[in-house]
Design a protein around this motif. Structure first.
Motif, PDB file in Angstrom:
ATOM      1  N   LYS A  31       0.940  -1.317  -0.026  1.00  0.00           N
ATOM      2  CA  LYS A  31       0.345   0.450   0.351  1.00  0.00           C
ATOM      3  C   LYS A  31       0.930   1.277   0.058  1.00  0.00           C
ATOM      4  O   LYS A  31       0.360   2.105  -0.602  1.00  0.00           O
ATOM      5  N   GLU A  32       2.128   0.956   1.160  1.00  0.00           N
ATOM      6  CA  GLU A  32       2.550   2.285   1.059  1.00  0.00           C
ATOM      7  C   GLU A  32       3.334   2.345  -0.342  1.00  0.00           C
ATOM      8  O   GLU A  32       3.529   3.627  -1.216  1.00  0.00           O
ATOM      9  N   GLU A  33       4.020   1.562  -0.861  1.00  0.00           N
ATOM     10  CA  GLU A  33       4.285   1.564  -2.462  1.00  0.00           C
ATOM     11  C   GLU A  33       3.855   2.256  -3.335  1.00  0.00           C
ATOM     12  O   GLU A  33       4.539   3.518  -4.615  1.00  0.00           O
ATOM     13  N   LEU A  34       2.759   1.886  -3.488  1.00  0.00           N
ATOM     14  CA  LEU A  34       1.221   2.337  -4.189  1.00  0.00           C
ATOM     15  C   LEU A  34       0.316   3.917  -4.750  1.00  0.00           C
ATOM     16  O   LEU A  34       1.305   4.709  -4.443  1.00  0.00           O
ATOM     17  N   VAL A  39       1.574   9.407  -5.793  1.00  0.00           N
ATOM     18  CA  VAL A  39       1.892  11.168  -5.368  1.00  0.00           C
ATOM     19  C   VAL A  39       3.056  11.516  -6.294  1.00  0.00           C
ATOM     20  O   VAL A  39       2.939  13.035  -6.674  1.00  0.00           O
ATOM     21  N   ASN A  40       3.989  10.640  -6.238  1.00  0.00           N
ATOM     22  CA  ASN A  40       5.334  10.969  -7.621  1.00  0.00           C
ATOM     23  C   ASN A  40       4.534  10.992  -8.963  1.00  0.00           C
ATOM     24  O   ASN A  40       5.599  12.137  -9.181  1.00  0.00           O
ATOM     25  N   GLU A  45       3.787  14.855 -12.825  1.00  0.00           N
ATOM     26  CA  GLU A  45       2.324  15.459 -13.802  1.00  0.00           C
ATOM     27  C   GLU A  45       1.806  16.891 -13.340  1.00  0.00           C
ATOM     28  O   GLU A  45       2.325  17.882 -14.875  1.00  0.00           O
ATOM     29  N   HIS A  46       1.965  17.154 -12.179  1.00  0.00           N
ATOM     30  CA  HIS A  46       1.819  19.210 -11.904  1.00  0.00           C
ATOM     31  C   HIS A  46       3.156  19.714 -12.334  1.00  0.00           C
ATOM     32  O   HIS A  46       3.007  21.172 -13.386  1.00  0.00           O
ATOM     33  N   GLN A  47       3.787  19.221 -12.476  1.00  0.00           N
ATOM     34  CA  GLN A  47       5.144  20.142 -12.627  1.00  0.00           C
ATOM     35  C   GLN A  47       5.908  19.753 -14.076  1.00  0.00           C
ATOM     36  O   GLN A  47       6.233  20.774 -14.866  1.00  0.00           O
ATOM     37  N   ASP A  48       5.078  18.905 -14.615  1.00  0.00           N
ATOM     38  CA  ASP A  48       5.403  19.409 -16.584  1.00  0.00           C
ATOM     39  C   ASP A  48       4.390  19.652 -17.061  1.00  0.00           C
ATOM     40  O   ASP A  48       4.736  20.649 -18.273  1.00  0.00           O
ATOM     41  N   SER A  49       2.703  20.566 -16.502  1.00  0.00           N
ATOM     42  CA  SER A  49       2.742  21.142 -16.992  1.00  0.00           C
ATOM     43  C   SER A  49       2.142  22.149 -16.601  1.00  0.00           C
ATOM     44  O   SER A  49       1.325  22.070 -15.447  1.00  0.00           O
TER      45      SER A  49
END
Length: 90
Positions: A31-34, A39-40, A45-49
């Motif tokens: 669950k933590e990995e997912l 989040v990553n 995506e936020h940084q790219d656009s």
């Protein structure tokens, strides 16, 4: 990419005395990995656009697909290497 292979009980028992605790620990790690991947991805995506209110999002294409190791596989490998820490609730 290879999936999980059969894991000897002894390997699991080396990390946890109780098989059920081991399964819960591995599940929690998965669950933590997912969550970390989600989040990553959102951050990237936020940084790219930089979108305005009326901009449309591009749909992902087959070329955009990036195959990753399954979170369960990552969690089990971490557990077997001793990289998963957990404690029983009191």
């Amino acid at each position: 990419m290879m999936g999980l292979k059969t894991i000897p009980f002894r390997d699991i028992e080396y990390q946890a005395a109780n098989m059920y605790e081991a399964v819960v620990a591995m599940s929690g790690q998965a669950k933590e990995e997912l969550n970390e991947r989600i989040v990553n991805k959102a951050i990237k995506e936020h940084q790219d656009s930089e979108l305005d209110v009326f901009d449309e999002l591009e749909e992902p294409t087959v070329e955009d697909y990036e195959e990753k190791e399954k979170v369960t596989t990552v969690a089990v490998k971490k557990f077997l290497k001793g990289g998963v820490k957990w404690s029983k609730p009191h």
